[in-house]
Write a protein that holds these residues in place. Structure first.
Motif: not given
Length: 471
Positions: A182-191, A208-216, A220-223, A228-234
């Motif tokens: 959850v902290t990783v998502l908040q650091n990327y300014n996900v609402p 998920l494993n925190s390292d794997r989740f952070g990589e994902i 996604v951000n680099e793509m 802020s969009s729902h597609r980011f979480m999708e």
């Protein structure tokens, strides 16, 4: 005193002999475990409203043990809004609850859920669908998860909408997986509302494993996805459900079908779920869209959502409706509009079926698969030949035929043969100034093709009158 000691020694001796006997005869041990006490099964059927089969299964889960005070537990559940159905579901899935201590275990948990502000029926529905939650510690598991969700969302509706598999949130370590993710998502300014929606739709991703989740999240951000969009979480969810090897394998599938890497990534940005569907579904979908509809890869990559739809239940039936409308001259466009597949069920029926039901009464049957057809194909000498099919042993009626006989100046001779899977009707159109009427000969006839007899029906279309003949 001597009598009591003698009785105790005798009981111990019996237990030892019984244990040795069970060890020497494993089948008897299995039998004893497989047949719980009758009065336990009777209690589960009478008081907990379980069927005899479910009661036997529940009794086996607790190894035939008898709960000390189950009535007090059922009373507590009823006092907190649990219906007969709720109790039935809860006990059948987790009969161990009947062994819980009421004062020190269940009452504090039920009071905590009540304090969340959720309606009693919602709490009962949630706990009866996921009763394993009641097995976790209130202070070390349940409260921390609810406090975390409450810190993200200002509403309690998140708890009501969490899916049944949300028990993973309580099973995995909160500080080890969920909080860091959850902290990783908040650091990327996900609402926060996007994060809370993840709790409601796919909470397993947050474990998920925190390292794997952070990589994902980083990928996604680099793509180019907007956090802020729902597609980011999708996109996070889609990548989180695939291993690195599966992700690469899906790219290879699309490449083998003529897709470029840019086209694959473009489709992923448009609809991230397109990367999660099976290889079989991808290949079947591309085969239909490219061969039947003559769509290029570029069209599908621009609208990848069509790959997610069911071919059998959505794409093919709607395509058949379009074929009939086109053969009757009721649609002006030559190319198939994307809306044909994107429209909801209600919108499609209103726009393409019900609105034209007077002109084509059998259109709904076409959509339901009760009647099938192929578009007219022009053959030599200017004849247009159309193949129409019915399910095997189906009744062929005049109005069914008229669905495929648009008003025009011409004459038709139709022949239907009963083969393998159903009836196949071939229609030949000749440019004659005649208004045809379709007639079906209901009786089956015996014909011979070579030395093999075939059962068939004949349909003769004659102008101005209804007539039929046997051949």
């Amino acid at each position: 005193m001597v009598h009591l000691l003698s009785k105790t020694l005798q009981q111990n001796c019996i237990k030892q002999r019984l244990s040795i006997h069970l060890l020497q005869n494993p089948s008897l041990k299995t039998l004893s475990q497989a047949t719980p006490p009758t009065h336990l099964i009777q209690y589960l059927t009478d008081s907990c409203h379980l069927s005899p089969e479910s009661a036997l299964s529940a009794a086996k889960k607790v190894h035939g043990k008898i709960p000390q005070n189950p009535d007090s537990i059922l009373t507590l559940l009823k006092d907190h809004g649990f219906s007969k159905t709720h109790i039935q579901n809860l006990v059948s899935k987790r009969p161990e609850i009947l062994f819980f201590r009421v004062k020190s275990n269940l009452i504090p948990k039920m009071e905590f859920f009540k304090a969340t502000g959720l309606p009693a029926p919602v709490i009962a529905e949630y706990l009866s669908s996921t009763p394993v939650i009641l097995s976790y510690s209130l202070d070390s598991r349940i409260k921390p998860v609810f406090d975390l969700i409450r810190s993200i969302s200002s509403t309690h509706e998140v708890f009501a909408k969490m899916p049944r598999h949300s028990n993973c949130l309580f099973r995995f370590g909160l500080d080890k997986f969920i909080v860091p993710n959850v902290t990783v998502l908040q650091n990327y300014n996900v609402p926060n509302d996007r994060i809370s929606n993840m709790f409601m739709t796919n909470p397993r991703i947050l474990t998920l494993n925190s390292d794997r989740f952070g990589e994902i999240v980083r990928l996604v951000n680099e793509m180019g996805f907007n956090p802020s969009s729902h597609r980011f979480m999708e996109a996070v969810r889609a990548m989180g459900t695939l291993s690195r090897a599966t992700w690469k394998a899906k790219f290879e599938v699309y490449r083998s079908l003529g897709w470029s890497d840019e086209g694959i990534l473009y489709a992923f940005r448009k609809n991230p779920s397109c990367i999660t569907i099976s290889e079989k579904k991808i290949r079947k979908g591309m085969s239909f869209f490219c061969e039947e509809l003559d769509w290029g890869v570029s069209v599908v990559s621009r609208y990848p959502v069509v790959l997610l739809f069911s071919l059998e239940k959505r794409i093919v039936p709607r395509h058949k409706v379009w074929q009939v409308l086109k053969s009757r001259g009721l649609v002006k466009k030559d190319s198939i509009p994307l809306r044909l597949f994107l429209a909801s069920e209600k919108q499609f029926l209103e726009e393409y079926v019900l609105r034209r039901s007077e002109m084509v009464p059998q259109l709904l049957k076409v959509y339901r698969g009760e009647i099938g057809c192929t578009p007219p194909v022009t053959r030599r000498r200017g004849k247009a030949i159309q193949s129409i099919s019915w399910p095997f042993n189906a009744e062929i009626r005049v109005e069914d035929l008229n669905c495929f006989l648009p008003p025009f100046e011409g004459n038709r001779h139709c022949h239907s043969a009963k083969r393998g899977r159903g009836f196949h009707l071939h229609t030949t159109t000749l440019p004659l100034p005649i208004n045809p009427i379709a007639v079906v000969l209901p009786a089956s006839q015996s014909l011979k093709k070579g030395n093999k007899p075939i059962s068939c029906r004949h349909v003769i279309v004659v102008a101005g009158e209804e007539s039929s003949r046997e051949r």
